[in-house]
Design an enzyme around this catalytic site. Structure first.
Site, PDB file in Angstrom:
ATOM      1  N   CYS A  75       7.847  -7.129   7.493  1.00  0.00           N
ATOM      2  CA  CYS A  75       8.612  -8.116   8.233  1.00  0.00           C
ATOM      3  C   CYS A  75       8.848  -7.733   9.685  1.00  0.00           C
ATOM      4  O   CYS A  75       9.460  -8.487  10.430  1.00  0.00           O
ATOM      5  CB  CYS A  75       9.945  -8.336   7.542  1.00  0.00           C
ATOM      6  SG  CYS A  75      10.792  -6.797   7.194  1.00  0.00           S
TER       7      CYS A  75
HETATM    8  C1  LIG Z   1       9.346  -4.326   3.333  1.00  0.00           C
HETATM    9  S1  LIG Z   1       8.371  -3.034   2.688  1.00  0.00           S
HETATM   10  C2  LIG Z   1       8.479  -3.330   0.971  1.00  0.00           C
HETATM   11  C3  LIG Z   1       9.580  -2.608   0.289  1.00  0.00           C
HETATM   12  C4  LIG Z   1       9.605  -2.758  -1.213  1.00  0.00           C
HETATM   13  N1  LIG Z   1       9.604  -4.139  -1.622  1.00  0.00           N
HETATM   14  C5  LIG Z   1      10.833  -2.065  -1.819  1.00  0.00           C
HETATM   15  O1  LIG Z   1      11.676  -2.743  -2.386  1.00  0.00           O
HETATM   16  O2  LIG Z   1      10.934  -0.843  -1.729  1.00  0.00           O
HETATM   17  C6  LIG Z   1       6.764  -3.553   3.127  1.00  0.00           C
HETATM   18  C7  LIG Z   1       5.641  -2.653   2.624  1.00  0.00           C
HETATM   19  O3  LIG Z   1       4.405  -3.256   2.975  1.00  0.00           O
HETATM   20  C8  LIG Z   1       3.461  -2.207   3.081  1.00  0.00           C
HETATM   21  N2  LIG Z   1       2.241  -2.678   3.796  1.00  0.00           N
HETATM   22  C9  LIG Z   1       2.069  -2.888   5.128  1.00  0.00           C
HETATM   23  N3  LIG Z   1       0.829  -3.336   5.377  1.00  0.00           N
HETATM   24  C10 LIG Z   1       0.180  -3.400   4.193  1.00  0.00           C
HETATM   25  C11 LIG Z   1      -1.122  -3.783   3.795  1.00  0.00           C
HETATM   26  N4  LIG Z   1      -2.038  -4.189   4.684  1.00  0.00           N
HETATM   27  N5  LIG Z   1      -1.430  -3.739   2.490  1.00  0.00           N
HETATM   28  C12 LIG Z   1      -0.521  -3.317   1.576  1.00  0.00           C
HETATM   29  N6  LIG Z   1       0.718  -2.940   1.891  1.00  0.00           N
HETATM   30  C13 LIG Z   1       1.079  -2.977   3.178  1.00  0.00           C
HETATM   31  C14 LIG Z   1       4.216  -1.129   3.814  1.00  0.00           C
HETATM   32  O4  LIG Z   1       3.610   0.123   3.604  1.00  0.00           O
HETATM   33  C15 LIG Z   1       5.620  -1.262   3.201  1.00  0.00           C
HETATM   34  O5  LIG Z   1       5.805  -0.341   2.174  1.00  0.00           O
END
Ligand SMILES: C[S@@+](CC[C@H](N)C(=O)[O-])C[C@H]1O[C@@H](n2cnc3c(N)ncnc32)[C@H](O)[C@@H]1O
Length: 400
Positions: A75
């Site tokens: 985000c």
């Molecule tokens: C807002 S966090 C999610 C947190 C999780 N829902 C929790 O409750 O702990 C967003 C996640 O998206 C991952 N992310 C970013 N780009 C990504 C991609 N291209 N593919 C997969 N994951 C990705 C990041 O590493 C991060 O861990």
């Protein structure tokens, strides 16, 4: 019910779903350190994957046949109010929607910052998901009203195949507590009466009372009180030095279990994973609301103005009450479902074993009540459009 979590991070959302009674069958994230933390604590079903690679990921997810896909696409691209361009990462929201549209689980959950609602990325994702047949409940929820000792406003989108928009709103609202959870409710005596939080903007309040919710946890939260810090008027007043939050206390504020093992990652990574997470109690509360609806234990409340709508159409007061009672009964037989297509709703009702046992006269009355309710909702949906057409006609007349 089987859940897949995408963008799982350290696993805040998964833990909440697990605590509510769901089975997490698969979780993906592009960040190897986060996946390692997840695997140590939540389960070995987490894997490193770049979710932009839809063609690679979709067949795996499709084969798992999950009932729920949940996730919080990154985000940062729209988390600061106004101004910032939506970047590359915002495209991941559309990738998330496309994966869902391919797999088509019955339920979906998306968590994000409130600003995401106005983003082009969400508009694009919403169009993809609607096209795939989902109806939505879109709510801003403050985690402090769902057992989290922290003010944290988040956009929560819950979707279900075939459902009418707003189908879960009253259940989510009903699950909120009357008063916000305070930091003391969660951390007890560990923080004394006041505690220090390092703010994002240096002129902001830094000292908080234990008897209010803490501010939103971010990655730079746990810092020492600077020796030269001079309290400002908005700081919580009191005697003595405020407590300093440790990383374990911050994790507790996010609802992570006390025995959560962060030892595989560095401190900076831990701070980021913790700040990114969906607070566990918030995820648990949302998951519980979903589970209860899925089991037919709750149903959407009938709108009050359904009565006046019926009266306007010439129904006597006693008939109005009867139609309401029948609509509620039909809704119960539908297991709390409220579907966007009346034909699908009636077909589902007719398929219910308990409905088939009813006398033909009662069956017919239930069908009529459902149809009236569907007509009422349809008119309400069209009301803004009708108003706009009327306004346009009036201004055209004036201009002529
Ligand atoms: C807002 S966090 C999610 C947190 C999780 N829902 C929790 O409750 O702990 C967003 C996640 O998206 C991952 N992310 C970013 N780009 C990504 C991609 N291209 N593919 C997969 N994951 C990705 C990041 O590493 C991060 O861990």
């Amino acid at each position: 019910m089987r859940v897949v979590e995408l963008f799982c991070g350290a696993g805040g959302m998964s833990i909440g779903f697990k605590q509510a009674g769901f089975e997490i069958v698969h979780a993906l994230d592009a960040w190897p350190e986060a996946v390692e933390v997840y695997r140590r604590n939540v389960g070995r079903h987490a894997w490193v994957a770049d979710l932009k690679n839809i063609a690679e990921v979709a067949p795996i997810l499709f084969g798992l046949r999950p009932d729920v896909i949940a996730g919080g696409p990154p985000c940062q691209d729209y988390s600061s109010a106004g101004g910032r361009q939506e970047g590359d990462r915002a495209g991941l929201t559309a990738a998330y929607a496309m994966l869902i549209a391919i797999v088509r689980p019955e339920w979906i959950v998306m968590e994000n910052v409130p600003g995401a609602l106005k983003s082009k990325a969400w508009q694009q994702a919403e169009a993809i998901l609607r096209n795939a047949g989902y109806g939505f409940t879109i709510q801003l929820l403050d985690a402090a009203f769902y057992g989290v000792g922290q003010t944290r406003e988040r956009l929560i989108v819950v979707g279900r195949l075939g459902e009418e928009d707003g189908f879960l709103t009253d259940a989510l609202v009903a699950a909120a507590s009357r008063r916000p959870t305070t930091a003391r409710d969660v951390l007890g005596d560990a923080i004394g009466d006041r505690f220090y939080v390092h703010p994002r903007y240096m002129h902001k309040k830094r000292i908080w009372s234990a008897d209010e919710p803490a501010p939103t946890v971010r990655s730079t939260y746990a810092r020492r009180v600077p020796p030269d810090y001079v309290p400002i008027s908005t700081d919580a007043q009191g005697d003595g030095a405020p407590s300093e939050l440790t990383r374990d206390l911050v994790a507790a504020l996010q609802g992570f279990p006390a025995d959560f093992d962060w030892s595989s990652c560095g401190l900076e990574d831990r701070d980021r994973m913790g700040g990114n997470a969906v607070p566990v109690p918030l995820a648990r509360a949302i998951a519980t609301v979903i589970l209860q609806r899925h089991r037919g234990e709750t149903q959407p409340a009938l709108e009050r103005d359904f009565s006046s709508w019926l009266r306007d159409r010439g129904h006597a007061p006693s008939t109005v009450e009867d139609v309401r009672a029948k609509a509620n009964r039909a809704r119960r037989l539908l297991g709390g479902r409220i579907m966007s297509e009346i034909a699908a709703e009636v077909a589902k009702l007719e398929g219910a074993a308990a409905f088939q046992e009813l006398p033909a006269k009662t069956q017919s009355a239930l069908r009529v009540a459902l149809r009236l309710h569907a007509e009422f909702r349809q008119e309400r949906r069209q009301a803004p459009l009708k108003k706009a057409v009327k306004a346009r006609k009036t201004s055209a007349k004036k201009a002529a």
